[in-house]
Design a protein around this motif. Structure first.
Motif, PDB file in Angstrom:
ATOM      1  N   PHE A 160      13.864  10.340 -17.888  1.00  8.23           N
ATOM      2  CA  PHE A 160      12.658   9.651 -17.419  1.00  8.23           C
ATOM      3  C   PHE A 160      11.817  10.634 -16.598  1.00  8.23           C
ATOM      4  N   ALA A 161      11.237  11.599 -17.282  1.00 16.69           N
ATOM      5  CA  ALA A 161      10.526  12.677 -16.593  1.00 16.69           C
ATOM      6  C   ALA A 161       9.257  12.193 -15.905  1.00 16.69           C
ATOM      7  N   GLY A 162       8.700  11.091 -16.371  1.00 19.93           N
ATOM      8  CA  GLY A 162       7.455  10.615 -15.782  1.00 19.93           C
ATOM      9  C   GLY A 162       7.623   9.772 -14.536  1.00 19.93           C
ATOM     10  N   VAL A 163       8.862   9.450 -14.186  1.00 21.04           N
ATOM     11  CA  VAL A 163       9.108   8.607 -13.009  1.00 21.04           C
ATOM     12  C   VAL A 163       8.913   9.434 -11.745  1.00 21.04           C
ATOM     13  N   LYS A 164       8.187   8.873 -10.797  1.00 22.68           N
ATOM     14  CA  LYS A 164       7.950   9.550  -9.521  1.00 22.68           C
ATOM     15  C   LYS A 164       8.301   8.595  -8.390  1.00 22.68           C
ATOM     16  N   PHE A 165       9.248   9.004  -7.570  1.00 21.80           N
ATOM     17  CA  PHE A 165       9.681   8.165  -6.445  1.00 21.80           C
ATOM     18  C   PHE A 165       9.877   9.066  -5.220  1.00 21.80           C
ATOM     19  N   ASP A 166       8.748   9.492  -4.676  1.00 23.75           N
ATOM     20  CA  ASP A 166       8.764  10.415  -3.538  1.00 23.75           C
ATOM     21  C   ASP A 166       8.172   9.772  -2.285  1.00 23.75           C
ATOM     22  N   TRP A 167       8.492   8.504  -2.073  1.00 22.20           N
ATOM     23  CA  TRP A 167       7.925   7.785  -0.937  1.00 22.20           C
ATOM     24  C   TRP A 167       8.261   8.447   0.397  1.00 22.20           C
ATOM     25  N   ILE A 168       9.421   9.040   0.500  1.00 25.97           N
ATOM     26  CA  ILE A 168       9.866   9.565   1.784  1.00 25.97           C
ATOM     27  C   ILE A 168       9.011  10.751   2.244  1.00 25.97           C
ATOM     28  N   ILE A 169       8.315  11.400   1.315  1.00 21.37           N
ATOM     29  CA  ILE A 169       7.439  12.513   1.689  1.00 21.37           C
ATOM     30  C   ILE A 169       5.971  12.156   1.516  1.00 21.37           C
ATOM     31  N   ASP A 170       5.687  10.897   1.220  1.00 20.44           N
ATOM     32  CA  ASP A 170       4.313  10.428   1.053  1.00 20.44           C
ATOM     33  C   ASP A 170       3.901   9.674   2.314  1.00 20.44           C
ATOM     34  N   PRO A 171       2.893  10.148   3.035  1.00 23.26           N
ATOM     35  CA  PRO A 171       2.491   9.475   4.282  1.00 23.26           C
ATOM     36  C   PRO A 171       2.080   8.022   4.091  1.00 23.26           C
ATOM     37  N   ASP A 172       1.591   7.662   2.906  1.00 26.28           N
ATOM     38  CA  ASP A 172       1.156   6.295   2.670  1.00 26.28           C
ATOM     39  C   ASP A 172       2.308   5.334   2.402  1.00 26.28           C
ATOM     40  N   PHE A 173       3.481   5.853   2.057  1.00 26.25           N
ATOM     41  CA  PHE A 173       4.600   4.996   1.678  1.00 26.25           C
ATOM     42  C   PHE A 173       5.862   5.254   2.502  1.00 26.25           C
ATOM     43  N   SER A 174       5.830   6.190   3.430  1.00 26.16           N
ATOM     44  CA  SER A 174       7.051   6.550   4.162  1.00 26.16           C
ATOM     45  C   SER A 174       7.612   5.383   4.974  1.00 26.16           C
ATOM     46  N   ILE A 175       6.754   4.531   5.505  1.00 29.18           N
ATOM     47  CA  ILE A 175       7.237   3.408   6.308  1.00 29.18           C
ATOM     48  C   ILE A 175       8.022   2.427   5.440  1.00 29.18           C
ATOM     49  N   TYR A 176       7.717   2.374   4.143  1.00 32.16           N
ATOM     50  CA  TYR A 176       8.427   1.447   3.252  1.00 32.16           C
ATOM     51  C   TYR A 176       9.853   1.924   2.971  1.00 32.16           C
ATOM     52  N   LYS A 245      12.911  -2.758  18.362  1.00 34.33           N
ATOM     53  CA  LYS A 245      13.553  -1.645  19.069  1.00 34.33           C
ATOM     54  C   LYS A 245      14.057  -0.560  18.122  1.00 34.33           C
ATOM     55  N   SER A 246      13.697  -0.613  16.854  1.00 32.01           N
ATOM     56  CA  SER A 246      14.194   0.370  15.882  1.00 32.01           C
ATOM     57  C   SER A 246      13.778   1.780  16.291  1.00 32.01           C
ATOM     58  N   PHE A 247      14.758   2.617  16.406  1.00 35.50           N
ATOM     59  CA  PHE A 247      14.530   4.015  16.793  1.00 35.50           C
ATOM     60  C   PHE A 247      15.403   4.961  15.975  1.00 35.50           C
ATOM     61  N   ASP A 248      16.731   4.738  16.028  1.00 40.64           N
ATOM     62  CA  ASP A 248      17.651   5.671  15.398  1.00 40.64           C
ATOM     63  C   ASP A 248      17.495   5.704  13.882  1.00 40.64           C
ATOM     64  N   LEU A 249      17.184   4.566  13.254  1.00 39.32           N
ATOM     65  CA  LEU A 249      16.994   4.546  11.808  1.00 39.32           C
ATOM     66  C   LEU A 249      15.817   5.422  11.402  1.00 39.32           C
ATOM     67  N   VAL A 250      14.703   5.304  12.129  1.00 41.87           N
ATOM     68  CA  VAL A 250      13.517   6.104  11.814  1.00 41.87           C
ATOM     69  C   VAL A 250      13.775   7.581  12.071  1.00 41.87           C
ATOM     70  N   MET A 251      14.422   7.887  13.182  1.00 40.61           N
ATOM     71  CA  MET A 251      14.668   9.289  13.512  1.00 40.61           C
ATOM     72  C   MET A 251      15.581   9.947  12.492  1.00 40.61           C
ATOM     73  N   GLY A 256       9.953  10.062  11.965  1.00 39.06           N
ATOM     74  CA  GLY A 256       8.580   9.669  12.268  1.00 39.06           C
ATOM     75  C   GLY A 256       7.555  10.230  11.311  1.00 39.06           C
ATOM     76  N   GLY A 257       7.953  11.042  10.358  1.00 39.94           N
ATOM     77  CA  GLY A 257       7.015  11.724   9.487  1.00 39.94           C
ATOM     78  C   GLY A 257       6.917  11.087   8.116  1.00 39.94           C
ATOM     79  N   PRO A 258       6.203  11.777   7.212  1.00 38.15           N
ATOM     80  CA  PRO A 258       5.517  13.062   7.392  1.00 38.15           C
ATOM     81  C   PRO A 258       4.408  12.973   8.451  1.00 38.15           C
ATOM     82  N   GLY A 259       4.306  13.992   9.250  1.00 37.18           N
ATOM     83  CA  GLY A 259       3.429  13.924  10.412  1.00 37.18           C
ATOM     84  C   GLY A 259       3.964  12.893  11.368  1.00 37.18           C
ATOM     85  N   PHE A 260       3.206  11.851  11.618  1.00 38.17           N
ATOM     86  CA  PHE A 260       3.717  10.700  12.371  1.00 38.17           C
ATOM     87  C   PHE A 260       3.371   9.406  11.627  1.00 38.17           C
TER      88      PHE A 260
END
Length: 311
Positions: A160-176, A245-251, A256-260
């Motif tokens: 599945f070469a066309g699948v893209k799932f890079d939310w963790i490095i996308d500032p618009d989707f990192s919170i998800y 109070k979520s802190f450790d999960l985000v860290m 807190g990134g990409p960026g903040f």
């Protein structure tokens, strides 16, 4: 020899000499045992809350400075764009986290309530993530969501070469990604709460509804789920507290990134208070977080108490 017998008091009626000491000991022993815990809670919880409130009205930076600064720190806080982004992320994360956890937890509880085979084994699998710390959960999902060797890499290897799932490095989707990891860890615990509530419902009510011809979906919609209101209330309280109070999960997951882009108020407070040496600003953000907790939880508690009194 004339011996006169002196009356002897009945041992069963004579009060023991140490009964007053025993009464005093039994009355004071619980207080003495609980006193250290009470003092520690008073000092290290409420004492530090009061100290944080004091620091939020001072110009403290690297070290505390007990000079009155009024609302300057709060003005600086609400003029900070990063703080507003943290509040926005909290609304996204908190809303999705609470709703999805409660929906998934209720669905899993209803499925397990059907007396499925190997229920104990399945329940243990669902509950296992709750036994992990948020640090472990964040680290594991950081690997899973990494585009270089996580889900995206596996799908590419499968063709599945066309699948893209890079939310963790996308500032618009990192919170998800934080939502995904949080739901994975906490939904099993919510399932356990709902399952306990389902097992506590009187079977005679369900049987009476079945005799009247009610279908199973109707029974759940009209009888069982409304009966779980206390469980919904407890689940909401617990999940809202975790979200705010979520802190450790985000860290561990995004730092807190990409960026903040995935900052939450807890990570904002830590960053400014302990890495940017702005204790006063960090203290003001902590007090706003406390106010958010009070504003969210207290109305629900008051509503629940009123409903309980009317009931």
């Amino acid at each position: 020899m004339d011996l006169t017998m002196t009356p002897v008091a009945n041992a069963s009626t004579a009060p023991p000499r140490h009964c007053r000491i025993c009464d005093l000991a039994s009355a004071w022993m619980p207080k003495i045992v609980l006193a250290p815990t009470f003092v520690c809670a008073l000092l290290f919880i409420y004492g530090y809350i009061a100290w944080t409130a004091v620091l939020s009205f001072t110009p403290s930076r690297l070290m505390p400075r007990y000079e009155w600064a009024g609302l300057a720190q709060y003005e600086a806080l609400f003029a900070n764009e990063r703080w507003w982004l943290a509040l926005k992320n909290l609304a996204i994360f908190g809303g999705l986290f609470i709703v999805i956890c409660m929906a998934v937890g209720l669905l899993l509880a209803v499925l397990l309530d059907q007396k499925v085979r190997a229920e104990g084994f399945i329940r243990s699998i669902y509950l296992y993530p709750m036994a992990l710390s948020f640090i472990v959960t964040g680290t594991a999902w950081k690997w899973i969501l990494n585009p270089e060797f996580g889900v995206e890499k596996v799908l590419h290897d499968w063709g599945f070469a066309g699948v893209k799932f890079d939310w963790i490095i996308d500032p618009d989707f990192s919170i998800y990604t934080v939502v995904i990891a949080g739901v994975w860890q906490s939904s099993g615990f919510v399932m356990a709460l709902f399952l306990a509530g389902l097992r506590g419902i009187d079977d005679s009510i369900i049987k009476a509804a079945q005799v009247d011809g009610a279908s199973l979906p109707t029974i759940y919609r009209r009888i069982i789920i409304p009966s779980l209101r206390p469980v919904f209330f407890s689940s909401f309280m617990i999940l809202a507290h975790i979200a705010i109070k979520s802190f450790d999960l985000v860290m561990a997951l995004t730092n807190g990134g990409p960026g903040f882009s995935s900052d939450l108020p807890a990570t904002f407070m830590y960053t400014y208070a302990f890495t940017r040496n702005q204790i006063g600003l960090g203290a003001s953000s902590a007090m706003v977080m406390l106010m958010i907790v009070v504003a969210v939880i207290v109305p629900f508690m008051v509503s629940e108490l009123r409903s309980a009194r009317r009931g």
